[in-house]
Design an enzyme around this catalytic site. Sequence first.
Site, PDB file in Angstrom:
ATOM      1  N   ASN A  25       0.844  -1.201   0.000  1.00  0.00           N
ATOM      2  CA  ASN A  25       0.000   0.000   0.000  1.00  0.00           C
ATOM      3  C   ASN A  25       0.886   1.260   0.000  1.00  0.00           C
ATOM      4  O   ASN A  25       2.113   1.152  -0.031  1.00  0.00           O
ATOM      5  CB  ASN A  25      -0.984  -0.023   1.181  1.00  0.00           C
ATOM      6  N   ASP A 214     -12.835   0.127 -20.193  1.00  0.00           N
ATOM      7  CA  ASP A 214     -13.080  -0.869 -21.237  1.00  0.00           C
ATOM      8  C   ASP A 214     -13.354  -2.237 -20.625  1.00  0.00           C
ATOM      9  O   ASP A 214     -14.148  -3.012 -21.148  1.00  0.00           O
ATOM     10  CB  ASP A 214     -11.875  -0.943 -22.184  1.00  0.00           C
TER      11      ASP A 214
END
Lengths: 339, 339, 339
Positions: A25, A214
């Site tokens: 992270n 997409d």
Amino acid sequence: MSETESQATASSLQICRIMRPDDANIVGNVHGGTILKMIEEAGCIIGTRHCNTQPGDRCAAQLARVERTDFLYPMFIGEVAHVSAEITYTSNHSVEVQVQVMSENILTGSMKMTNRATLWYVPFSLKDVGKVTEVPPIKYANPEQEEEGKKRYEAQKMERLETKERNGEQLMPVSAPEPYTVGFSQSSLIHLVGPSDCTLHGFVRGGVTMKLMDEVAGIVAARHCKTNIVTASVDAINFHRKIMKGCVVTVSGRATFTSNKSMEIEVFVDADPLIEAEKEKYRAVTAFFTYISLDKENKPLPIPALKLEGEEDQKHFEEGKARYLQNKAKRLADKQRQQ
Amino acid sequence: MSETESQATASSLQICRIMRPDDANIVGNVHGGTILKMIEEAGCIIGTRHCNTQPGDRCAAQLARVERTDFLYPMFIGEVAHVSAEITYTSNHSVEVQVQVMSENILTGSMKMTNRATLWYVPFSLKDVGKVTEVPPIKYANPEQEEEGKKRYEAQKMERLETKERNGEQLMPVSAPEPYTVGFSQSSLIHLVGPSDCTLHGFVRGGVTMKLMDEVAGIVAARHCKTNIVTASVDAINFHRKIMKGCVVTVSGRATFTSNKSMEIEVFVDADPLIEAEKEKYRAVTAFFTYISLDKENKPLPIPALKLEGEEDQKHFEEGKARYLQNKAKRLADKQRQQ
Amino acid sequence: MSETESQATASSLQICRIMRPDDANIVGNVHGGTILKMIEEAGCIIGTRHCNTQPGDRCAAQLARVERTDFLYPMFIGEVAHVSAEITYTSNHSVEVQVQVMSENILTGSMKMTNRATLWYVPFSLKDVGKVTEVPPIKYANPEQEEEGKKRYEAQKMERLETKERNGEQLMPVSAPEPYTVGFSQSSLIHLVGPSDCTLHGFVRGGVTMKLMDEVAGIVAARHCKTNIVTASVDAINFHRKIMKGCVVTVSGRATFTSNKSMEIEVFVDADPLIEAEKEKYRAVTAFFTYISLDKENKPLPIPALKLEGEEDQKHFEEGKARYLQNKAKRLADKQRQQ
């Protein structure tokens, strides 16, 4: 290679890898999921290897269960994760693998045990799909070892049966929309923005956003058509607001319009600045994707008509139709100008 | 390098890359998103390079708009995508990049133009966040070229303004749940299973599933805590049903329980056999992840208590508490046994 | 962990990983670049770990050179690559790491040695950028071992100096393509360096560079041969200049020589510090890759002869031929020595 080495490799295995920015992270803590994935890779290799040490069908070890796993210390970018796996019990049709993870700071030389995990694998034949193969027995150092393994085996077997039953009932409240409606194919994904998604500024690259858009549009189209679908065009996309590293991005898509041979999907990108509590979720990008459906020879197939429910669906459909006709007219004009 | 060549590299760019299994769907068609990402990478490089060709603040080009893009032919795994980018217009604060994509079948030598795209970039200073820098002007071959560029610039500027206004209103109907409730942090993602996620059988690797589960659980925890959160433990996970290549996986997470220093998140994995119309969506895996919240010295922070709404939340919380107390007792017993 | 184990980890290292679809070409042959990247990761870990085993500045091992490497057998998707690395010589400021790669078919249990490589690392301080730190000496089993290491060290040092000079001149001509000419298969790619491509210093990992080089060389070979091609060997590679995060890397390849069964490709790596205007593009690495062409049974196919155009092509071809004959003679000598 000497015989001792071959034997050693048969029942134990070591994997190690440097932890990279994409494994962690923004503060540098390696994701638990990165560690779980390495643990399972080690288990899968050693399990598959063991189950193929006898003649007969070749097989692949399939993960059936992971016992409760604790993460004892955080791991950081730049540290080396060492994963060691060992086969500790075998029944007729399953293999127990015990895995230990150490983190090594190669700059200070310090080493810590971060995880201990137990995984159960079942070997499936590579020929007959679904057929479970026999597991060759391992040798135990003493009868107590075998006895304890057997207890663990029985305990997990019982627990698996229990959760299997529980799992059947406990399905999440899923509203089941009718096929070909907007709700039926509607989809959304969330993505935690990682370092490789960003520019030097720490903002999400436009290309990464478009790829996610997409992806969602493709899933909407595939759910609607149930065929091989491909992107035919993307409408103009404006990037009004930037998305920063550490944000969670929600990308949602819904079908808006279908013609005979194409379908239009509206995609929304919302950004949620996860850690900064004061900032609010905002809409960052929207766009229209058009998909077509292809057969095995890559020829266009007809698209099932969108079933509209309510006024809003109708409104979106009309707007989509207008865009469709406009683009068609523009393509024709371009063609005539070129001739 | 000769002077002509240097000039060429400053205003044009070529990228090429072989298309891999993970760039495509199961039938072998390259995802539109893969192509869009390459187009944007080329645009970003050439835009950033151009905007840094003068003295002053260093800057990075940020994507502001992509014009309508058509996908003229499908591209396939094993083909080489050639992306060429060129700067075709500059205003004071923006750059127009035109990109062309060709697919090359290196085995037959055939080449096809698959895309033509126009992108607009705005340069942002790397020093002063938010400051837009000046764009050095390009030289045009003739006045007509500049004139046409200016027309495209004005047209897109107007359209961007329009959609910006429209975008403000058009927010999706989002129910805004109250902070610290289950609904507030609840999250889900969808993932299209690719070749590299799978074993030799074509089934999803257990480790891939666990990584996705940890990703969702981590987002739920971060949304609840708004701090640096890390995985503390994972309950036993049973893999009842296998997930095949080409499926869409939906991974959902919801907070079930909070103690002073930890929170429990239940994660569900549902598989949807996208293309096979006859098969139904099914629940493949469920598990409980426990997260803790860390400060800058990696010491545990208190966790905000979960706000429960209704009986179901209450029931999950009680069950979570029972698991929590059981694990705590087990840890204590293990500790005493070791002493 | 016992003391013997700690010592063992200090001077040797094992990495292993299953080969996935994205590691290989469409026929299933693992890319040479994938293997080079794993080799370098093992070398980097063991080198950095060793150089930090004494008090003083913390440092990171930076790849300086890879000796000529042969790919003895092709590796396939689903096989497990085992990479073992060992420190075999240390000078004041450099470390020699020898790496061995075995491929294991976990279904049949068969194991093959596919590569043996020698890498040289130089430790750079993490505090003072550019400062080379002292390398702690290793213990040798006997004086002969140290003596031989010293010879290898002197030999590579001289060769590095030589290529450093040669590296300045060479640049690529660009031309129009007739089949089987150099211009026909000539290829280049560009890559924007991301965070996960880099070491702790923010410099590109050597393995990442080599993977890109193999990718371009592979495209050149495929364009020339139009068949399934695999990496057969890589000539010694010297890493003269480091490449930083945020750079754009251009990797170009051109055919230089063909024998009956192999073709040689020269690969250039140029780095462009995109943002820092004062800095110029520079050549960072060059190397020669040798490819062979395989039929469906993985047997070598004849290679179409390279059509030479002009004096420069002729010169490169002659030089390539000299390298080819030299390597052939060396292989023969090695074989005779082993018998």
